[in-house]
Design a protein around this motif. Structure first.
Motif, PDB file in Angstrom:
ATOM      1  N   VAL A   1       0.810  -1.185  -0.010  1.00 39.02           N
ATOM      2  CA  VAL A   1       0.082   0.054  -0.118  1.00 39.02           C
ATOM      3  C   VAL A   1       0.924   1.344  -0.082  1.00 39.02           C
ATOM      4  CG1 VAL A   1      -1.919   1.481   1.078  1.00 39.02           C
ATOM      5  CG2 VAL A   1      -1.750  -1.238   1.149  1.00 39.02           C
ATOM      6  N   GLY A   2       0.808   2.026  -0.949  1.00 41.26           N
ATOM      7  CA  GLY A   2       1.541   3.413  -0.978  1.00 41.26           C
ATOM      8  C   GLY A   2       2.696   3.329  -1.984  1.00 41.26           C
ATOM      9  N   ASP A   3       3.572   3.935  -1.577  1.00 43.12           N
ATOM     10  CA  ASP A   3       5.044   4.153  -2.481  1.00 43.12           C
ATOM     11  C   ASP A   3       6.104   3.854  -2.105  1.00 43.12           C
ATOM     12  OD1 ASP A   3       5.353   6.160  -0.687  1.00 43.12           O
ATOM     13  OD2 ASP A   3       5.569   7.804  -2.261  1.00 43.12           O
ATOM     14  N   THR A   4       6.453   3.009  -0.959  1.00 41.32           N
ATOM     15  CA  THR A   4       7.358   2.207  -0.623  1.00 41.32           C
ATOM     16  C   THR A   4       7.483   0.919  -1.884  1.00 41.32           C
ATOM     17  OG1 THR A   4       6.148   1.149   0.922  1.00 41.32           O
ATOM     18  CG2 THR A   4       7.711   2.737   1.863  1.00 41.32           C
ATOM     19  N   ARG A   5       8.854   0.565  -1.944  1.00 39.36           N
ATOM     20  CA  ARG A   5       8.908  -0.549  -2.819  1.00 39.36           C
ATOM     21  C   ARG A   5       9.610  -1.772  -2.447  1.00 39.36           C
ATOM     22  NH1 ARG A   5      10.848   3.094  -8.140  1.00 39.36           N
ATOM     23  NH2 ARG A   5       9.073   4.550  -8.347  1.00 39.36           N
ATOM     24  N   ALA A   6       9.084  -2.744  -3.214  1.00 41.28           N
ATOM     25  CA  ALA A   6      10.027  -4.002  -3.121  1.00 41.28           C
ATOM     26  C   ALA A   6      10.728  -4.422  -4.268  1.00 41.28           C
ATOM     27  CB  ALA A   6       9.025  -5.262  -2.761  1.00 41.28           C
ATOM     28  N   TRP A   7      12.022  -4.804  -4.331  1.00 36.59           N
ATOM     29  CA  TRP A   7      12.661  -5.169  -5.422  1.00 36.59           C
ATOM     30  C   TRP A   7      13.304  -6.685  -5.305  1.00 36.59           C
ATOM     31  CZ3 TRP A   7      13.570  -0.745  -8.851  1.00 36.59           C
ATOM     32  CH2 TRP A   7      13.126   0.345  -8.384  1.00 36.59           C
ATOM     33  N   ARG A   8      13.400  -7.242  -6.445  1.00 36.28           N
ATOM     34  CA  ARG A   8      13.952  -8.408  -6.603  1.00 36.28           C
ATOM     35  C   ARG A   8      15.346  -8.347  -7.494  1.00 36.28           C
ATOM     36  NH1 ARG A   8      11.185 -13.758  -8.448  1.00 36.28           N
ATOM     37  NH2 ARG A   8      11.336 -12.713 -10.420  1.00 36.28           N
ATOM     38  N   VAL A   9      16.498  -8.727  -6.946  1.00 37.14           N
ATOM     39  CA  VAL A   9      17.951  -8.643  -7.620  1.00 37.14           C
ATOM     40  C   VAL A   9      18.235 -10.004  -7.508  1.00 37.14           C
ATOM     41  CG1 VAL A   9      20.080  -7.597  -7.560  1.00 37.14           C
ATOM     42  CG2 VAL A   9      17.951  -6.357  -6.685  1.00 37.14           C
ATOM     43  N   ARG A  10      18.551 -10.214  -8.916  1.00 37.38           N
ATOM     44  CA  ARG A  10      19.490 -11.631  -9.126  1.00 37.38           C
ATOM     45  C   ARG A  10      20.976 -11.355  -9.538  1.00 37.38           C
ATOM     46  NH1 ARG A  10      14.332 -15.346 -11.174  1.00 37.38           N
ATOM     47  NH2 ARG A  10      13.754 -16.116  -9.004  1.00 37.38           N
ATOM     48  N   ALA A  11      21.671 -12.063  -9.322  1.00 34.58           N
ATOM     49  CA  ALA A  11      23.206 -12.057  -9.756  1.00 34.58           C
ATOM     50  C   ALA A  11      23.399 -12.049 -11.154  1.00 34.58           C
ATOM     51  CB  ALA A  11      24.036 -12.658  -8.742  1.00 34.58           C
ATOM     52  N   ASP A  12      22.763 -11.609 -11.986  1.00 32.60           N
ATOM     53  CA  ASP A  12      22.949 -11.837 -13.387  1.00 32.60           C
ATOM     54  C   ASP A  12      23.114 -10.538 -14.124  1.00 32.60           C
ATOM     55  OD1 ASP A  12      20.422 -10.652 -13.378  1.00 32.60           O
ATOM     56  OD2 ASP A  12      19.220 -12.093 -13.990  1.00 32.60           O
TER      57      ASP A  12
ATOM     58  N   LEU B   1      17.623   6.989  -6.860  1.00 32.33           N
ATOM     59  CA  LEU B   1      18.492   6.110  -7.474  1.00 32.33           C
ATOM     60  C   LEU B   1      17.759   5.248  -8.514  1.00 32.33           C
ATOM     61  CD1 LEU B   1      19.822   4.285  -4.435  1.00 32.33           C
ATOM     62  CD2 LEU B   1      21.054   6.231  -5.811  1.00 32.33           C
ATOM     63  N   LYS B   2      18.541   4.773  -9.691  1.00 31.56           N
ATOM     64  CA  LYS B   2      17.752   4.053 -10.824  1.00 31.56           C
ATOM     65  C   LYS B   2      17.966   2.457 -10.403  1.00 31.56           C
ATOM     66  CE  LYS B   2      19.091   7.598 -14.400  1.00 31.56           C
ATOM     67  NZ  LYS B   2      20.198   7.813 -15.637  1.00 31.56           N
ATOM     68  N   PRO B   3      17.230   1.881 -11.234  1.00 29.73           N
ATOM     69  CA  PRO B   3      16.955   0.843 -10.967  1.00 29.73           C
ATOM     70  C   PRO B   3      18.353  -0.142 -10.970  1.00 29.73           C
ATOM     71  CG  PRO B   3      15.143   1.182 -12.212  1.00 29.73           C
ATOM     72  CD  PRO B   3      15.893   2.345 -12.301  1.00 29.73           C
ATOM     73  N   GLN B   4      19.145   0.233 -12.103  1.00 33.13           N
ATOM     74  CA  GLN B   4      20.522  -0.407 -12.455  1.00 33.13           C
ATOM     75  C   GLN B   4      21.395   0.119 -11.067  1.00 33.13           C
ATOM     76  OE1 GLN B   4      18.992   1.363 -14.236  1.00 33.13           O
ATOM     77  NE2 GLN B   4      18.931   0.438 -16.294  1.00 33.13           N
ATOM     78  N   GLN B   5      21.354   1.035 -10.413  1.00 30.57           N
ATOM     79  CA  GLN B   5      22.094   1.426  -9.218  1.00 30.57           C
ATOM     80  C   GLN B   5      21.798   0.600  -8.138  1.00 30.57           C
ATOM     81  OE1 GLN B   5      21.181   5.807  -9.883  1.00 30.57           O
ATOM     82  NE2 GLN B   5      23.363   5.961  -9.307  1.00 30.57           N
ATOM     83  N   VAL B   6      20.230   0.432  -7.977  1.00 28.70           N
ATOM     84  CA  VAL B   6      19.690  -0.325  -6.934  1.00 28.70           C
ATOM     85  C   VAL B   6      20.313  -1.875  -6.849  1.00 28.70           C
ATOM     86  CG1 VAL B   6      17.761  -1.367  -5.897  1.00 28.70           C
ATOM     87  CG2 VAL B   6      17.744   0.821  -6.434  1.00 28.70           C
ATOM     88  N   ALA B   7      20.402  -2.303  -8.181  1.00 31.29           N
ATOM     89  CA  ALA B   7      20.819  -3.689  -8.373  1.00 31.29           C
ATOM     90  C   ALA B   7      22.328  -4.017  -7.882  1.00 31.29           C
ATOM     91  CB  ALA B   7      20.405  -4.108  -9.825  1.00 31.29           C
ATOM     92  N   ALA B   8      22.991  -2.854  -8.424  1.00 36.78           N
ATOM     93  CA  ALA B   8      24.586  -2.855  -8.238  1.00 36.78           C
ATOM     94  C   ALA B   8      24.767  -3.055  -6.751  1.00 36.78           C
ATOM     95  CB  ALA B   8      25.263  -1.837  -9.045  1.00 36.78           C
ATOM     96  N   LEU B   9      24.174  -1.810  -6.141  1.00 41.63           N
ATOM     97  CA  LEU B   9      24.412  -1.478  -4.675  1.00 41.63           C
ATOM     98  C   LEU B   9      23.869  -2.793  -3.734  1.00 41.63           C
ATOM     99  CD1 LEU B   9      23.774   2.157  -4.643  1.00 41.63           C
ATOM    100  CD2 LEU B   9      26.188   1.214  -4.549  1.00 41.63           C
ATOM    101  N   ALA B  10      22.821  -3.367  -4.198  1.00 39.66           N
ATOM    102  CA  ALA B  10      22.223  -4.357  -3.430  1.00 39.66           C
ATOM    103  C   ALA B  10      23.318  -5.794  -3.153  1.00 39.66           C
ATOM    104  CB  ALA B  10      20.919  -5.014  -3.995  1.00 39.66           C
ATOM    105  N   LEU B  11      24.065  -5.797  -4.185  1.00 39.22           N
ATOM    106  CA  LEU B  11      24.878  -6.980  -4.269  1.00 39.22           C
ATOM    107  C   LEU B  11      26.271  -6.839  -3.753  1.00 39.22           C
ATOM    108  CD1 LEU B  11      23.844  -8.117  -7.894  1.00 39.22           C
ATOM    109  CD2 LEU B  11      23.103  -9.069  -5.626  1.00 39.22           C
ATOM    110  N   GLN B  12      26.499  -5.509  -3.317  1.00 39.28           N
ATOM    111  CA  GLN B  12      28.019  -5.000  -2.812  1.00 39.28           C
ATOM    112  C   GLN B  12      27.966  -5.775  -1.343  1.00 39.28           C
ATOM    113  OE1 GLN B  12      28.776  -1.134  -2.863  1.00 39.28           O
ATOM    114  NE2 GLN B  12      28.823  -0.974  -4.831  1.00 39.28           N
ATOM    115  N   GLY B  13      29.139  -6.598  -0.956  1.00 42.32           N
ATOM    116  CA  GLY B  13      29.492  -7.070   0.266  1.00 42.32           C
ATOM    117  C   GLY B  13      28.216  -8.011   1.155  1.00 42.32           C
ATOM    118  N   ASP B  14      28.266  -7.758   2.143  1.00 39.67           N
ATOM    119  CA  ASP B  14      27.062  -8.692   3.008  1.00 39.67           C
ATOM    120  C   ASP B  14      25.713  -7.755   2.958  1.00 39.67           C
ATOM    121  OD1 ASP B  14      27.439  -6.648   4.980  1.00 39.67           O
ATOM    122  OD2 ASP B  14      28.219  -8.064   6.389  1.00 39.67           O
ATOM    123  N   ALA B  15      24.740  -8.250   3.529  1.00 39.37           N
ATOM    124  CA  ALA B  15      23.429  -7.536   3.457  1.00 39.37           C
ATOM    125  C   ALA B  15      23.618  -6.365   4.234  1.00 39.37           C
ATOM    126  CB  ALA B  15      22.231  -8.388   3.811  1.00 39.37           C
TER     127      ALA B  15
END
Length: 568
Positions: free
Chosen positions: A122-133, A191-205
């Motif tokens: 509900v609203g404008d928070t978001r959920a993303w799924r990132v796969r290491a591809d 941030l753009k989706p490409q930035q979200v994907a790249a940063l989400a895979l950096q280091g540990d969670a």
């Protein structure tokens, strides 16, 4: 592999005076680990400064109460109840303080269970799924807000805005290595989706969540910045929702012949064709060991109820098949192309095949088999599952000398669909009287009656109450004949035990599989008593009326003769 995740969380207020974002994640409590975990993020709306109150109470309430809901509820049902209750509470408080500060919030909740995810939004928070591809992050939600740049804060939906809230739901599959990211608009707005994907895979969670928040601040975000990163390290066993999802998504394979290949399984033979199901023998693609493949007949391929029942059977098989007494079910490959179940292959014969071949077991063999099957039924019932079709054709003696119960296709678990629950399942000759004649509900006792009928038939050569066809109305008009009269080598204690299991009166029977197992193990040392004869009034009340009518007619005939022909 057990369900395992790496979770990282970071939240900064940015240029705002107060941080009104709130997020958190909670694992299922000990003993209930199969329910996975729930995570949520909320962005409070600054209406009078109570946005944090709305975000915090919404997230904390959801995380605290989700695993308190019954485990038989679907995730969407549990989320809908909890979110609806929170929305009603906030809306009521907002009405009471009209004219002063009100409390509104967005919400995105993620439930990871088995090998699936469920989203509520509900609203404008978001959920993303990132796969290491290397691809951009995939948004799993759609914003409920005006798209005009000057009106980004104008939400069309929010928790506490109206008496009723409309929640978006989404479900999908989860793989090892998947990374789920929950963000407030202070992060994804900068941030753009490409930035979200790249940063989400950096280091540990944890490092990834901090990287996302700081990158948003460096990009000039004008709002609070919050990121919750969840990386899937290991998956739990498949849950019913996973199987039902496959049942809707996948179609059964076409008819297969020897030599055909299905997802790497090489078919070596057709074992059975019931018109509803097909059972094949095949070789495992990796181990080359023999397995059994069960799928729907092509004529039933489009039936959603049959698909759901096959999915339910696959889930049950994985749930109860790890211990003794049942055939183990393998998990399908991630990229399965069709709907089917993979079982261990066990050479041997069913009790029905043994009977038809003329093989007559010794008393010791029958008792040993009854003990093994009773143990398996006890395990099944402790899981809250009722088999509903115990009979000779579903009891299998493997080449390894172990008895196993087959076919959980019509079993009840409390999670089955309404169509399966209402199905009058089972084989009539093995169904207990109160279920067949009176429309009673199948329970653990009906499984024990069916086992008793199977043992009686094995020892005595025929069923305790005779063959019953589906179109017949069963009339259990006589008590079963003592087995010792049909087969002299049957000891009295075993005769009493089996007749107790199939007694006409359910109060005379065994209450649990453990009670029956104990009686079998004790044998002649502590025998059970023979069940009492069932009164005629209970066995056949109509016959009682017929006898009364016959006596009345005879009396009246004698009276007529006396009045008309005998001298006075």
């Amino acid at each position: 592999m057990s369900f395992e995740v790496d979770i990282g969380y970071s939240s900064l207020r940015g240029p705002r005076e107060v941080n009104e974002d709130f997020a958190g994640a909670v694992h299922a409590p000990r003993g209930d680990e199969a329910r996975g975990l729930i995570a949520a993020i909320a962005d409070g709306v600054s209406t009078g400064g109570r946005g944090l109150e709305a975000a915090q109470t919404t997230v904390m309430g959801l995380l605290a109460d989700y695993f308190a809901t019954p485990d038989t509820w679907e995730p969407t049902a549990a989320l809908d109840r909890l979110i609806g209750a929170q929305n009603a509470w906030l809306a009521d408080h907002n009405r009471r303080r009209a004219g002063s500060a009100t409390a509104l919030t967005t919400l995105t909740a993620l439930v990871l269970h088995g090998q699936s995810y469920t989203l509520a939004h509900v609203g404008d928070t978001r959920a993303w799924r990132v796969r290491a591809d290397g691809e951009a992050a995939v948004p799993l939600t759609a914003d409920h807000a005006f798209e005009h740049p000057d009106m980004r804060s104008r939400l069309t939906r929010a928790i506490g805005l109206d008496d009723q809230v409309r929640v978006d739901y989404a479900q999908g599959d989860v793989r090892v290595g998947d990374c789920f990211v929950l963000t407030s608009d202070g992060v994804h707005g900068a941030l753009k989706p490409q930035q979200v994907a790249a940063l989400a895979l950096q280091g540990d969670a944890e490092a990834a969540s901090e990287a996302l928040v700081h990158a948003a601040l460096d990009a000039g975000t004008r709002d609070n910045a919050t990121a919750l990163v969840i990386r899937v390290v290991g998956l739990d066993a498949r849950q019913l929702d996973d199987e039902l999802g496959d049942g809707r998504r996948l179609a059964p394979p076409p008819l297969l012949k020897v030599g055909d290949v299905l997802d790497g399984y090489v078919v070596t033979g057709l074992v059975a064709d019931t018109g509803v199901h097909l059972l094949y023998q095949a070789r495992h693609p990796a181990t080359r060991e023999l397995v059994a493949l069960k799928t729907l007949h092509p004529s039933r391929a489009s039936d959603p109820q049959e698909r759901a029942m096959l999915a339910h059977e696959a889930w049950l098989g994985q749930r109860v098949g790890e211990g003794g007494g049942f055939v183990r079910v393998h998990e399908r490959a991630e990229n399965a192309s069709a709907l089917y179940i993979v079982f261990d292959w066990h050479g041997g014969r069913t009790l029905e095949q043994m009977r038809k071949s003329g093989a007559r077991g010794t008393v010791a063999e029958v008792v040993a088999a009854a003990i093994e099957v009773s143990k398996a039924l006890g395990r099944l019932h402790r899981h809250g599952v009722v088999h509903r079709d115990i009979k000779p054709g579903n009891l299998h003696l493997g080449d390894d000398g172990r008895w196993r119960i087959l076919d959980l296709g019509v079993a009840l678990s409390g999670r089955e669909g309404a169509a399966q629950r209402e199905l009058h399942a089972g084989t009539p000759s093995y169904i207990n009287p109160e279920q067949w004649e009176e429309g009673g509900v199948a329970d653990a006792g009906s499984d024990l009656f069916a086992l008793g009928a199977t043992l009686y038939q094995w020892l005595g050569g025929h069923l305790p109450y005779g063959e019953i066809e589906p179109y017949q109305v069963a009339r259990y008009r006589r008590d079963p004949v003592a087995l010792s009269r049909l087969r002299p080598d049957v000891p009295v204690w075993l005769d009493h035990l089996v007749r107790k299991a199939v007694a006409r009166d359910p109060r005379e029977r065994f209450e649990t599989a453990e009670e029956m197992l104990l009686a079998l193990e004790r044998g002649a040392s502590r025998p059970v008593g023979a069940p009492m004869a069932t009164p005629l009034a209970r066995r056949d009340p109509v016959m009682l009326y017929k006898i009364a009518l016959g006596v009345s007619l005879l009396f009246n005939a004698l009276l007529v003769v006396w009045l008309l022909f005998l001298p006075r």
